[in-house]
Design a protein around this motif. Sequence first.
Motif, PDB file in Angstrom:
ATOM      1  N   GLN A  43      23.416 -13.547   0.004  1.00 17.21           N
ATOM      2  CA  GLN A  43      23.095 -14.761  -1.002  1.00 17.21           C
ATOM      3  C   GLN A  43      21.524 -14.727  -1.567  1.00 17.21           C
ATOM      4  N   ALA A  44      21.474 -15.178  -2.837  1.00 19.16           N
ATOM      5  CA  ALA A  44      20.078 -15.272  -3.447  1.00 19.16           C
ATOM      6  C   ALA A  44      19.854 -16.751  -4.006  1.00 19.16           C
ATOM      7  N   THR A  54      15.543 -13.386 -12.442  1.00 17.98           N
ATOM      8  CA  THR A  54      15.476 -14.024 -10.898  1.00 17.98           C
ATOM      9  C   THR A  54      14.922 -13.137  -9.751  1.00 17.98           C
ATOM     10  N   THR A  55      14.827 -11.748  -9.854  1.00 19.97           N
ATOM     11  CA  THR A  55      14.760 -10.771  -8.857  1.00 19.97           C
ATOM     12  C   THR A  55      13.500 -10.354  -8.752  1.00 19.97           C
ATOM     13  N   TYR A  67      10.506  -7.804  -2.884  1.00 23.43           N
ATOM     14  CA  TYR A  67      10.117  -8.605  -1.565  1.00 23.43           C
ATOM     15  C   TYR A  67       8.624  -8.216  -0.920  1.00 23.43           C
TER      16      TYR A  67
END
Length: 239
Positions: A96-97, A106-107, A110
């Motif tokens: 999930q994100a 949105t991405t 990381y």
Amino acid sequence: MPLHIAYGDSSTLRARCEVATVRTARPEDTDYEPGAVVPAGQWRPMTEADIKAVTAPRRPLDSTLVEIVRPPLIEGLPLEDLPRPLGDPDAVYLGQALAKPDMITTTDNYQDGRLLGLHLDNWDKLPYADKHTGRRRLCLNLGPGSRFIILGAIDAQAVCRAVHPDDHTQRYPHTDDYRTYVAGGRPIRITRIHLAPGEGYVAPTEYLLHDGSTEGQDQPSVAAFWLGQWPRGILPSLV
């Protein structure tokens, strides 16, 4: 193959879609990676020409088709098992994100937290000749807010050919190809599709420029994701 969306009623599709173009992130867009491709804004309703452009051929490849769907939530069934009855026993749950409200895309990366902008996935690590055969991504919006999926109209193979005309057959199409394409002044039409809680999509995110968005939404949205080889029509269509 370009963006193709499966639909049964063009007015229903038009009601949940808007179109725009893209630009390269500017130096003042400090939340984004340098060179990131982002929506240029000025979203507008779909026209008849836009509908025609995304209409799939009579016999599309399932692996390159976008479907707007309502994934079946079965009480008591863990999310990771949701696609079990959908025709691919090897489907993989990606997790999930959470997307905060009012995010244009949105991405993030990381490693440093900067936003990727519109991008290609690369779970399958496919070379140019096979890029159109990758697994599709299934997404379910768990809410509480609505969200969008943004999709580019030109596919990864076409972009790879354009930016690497001499050796594209030896390449692995990548997000950087799109960044080079846009930085060179070539336009890309994008379509964003509204997804309320409980709604989702199946899309070739290894093959089409894409990202999620919560632009204009005042609530966060959690999305769940899977990868698999699902046949067209296995999920109830919303359009």
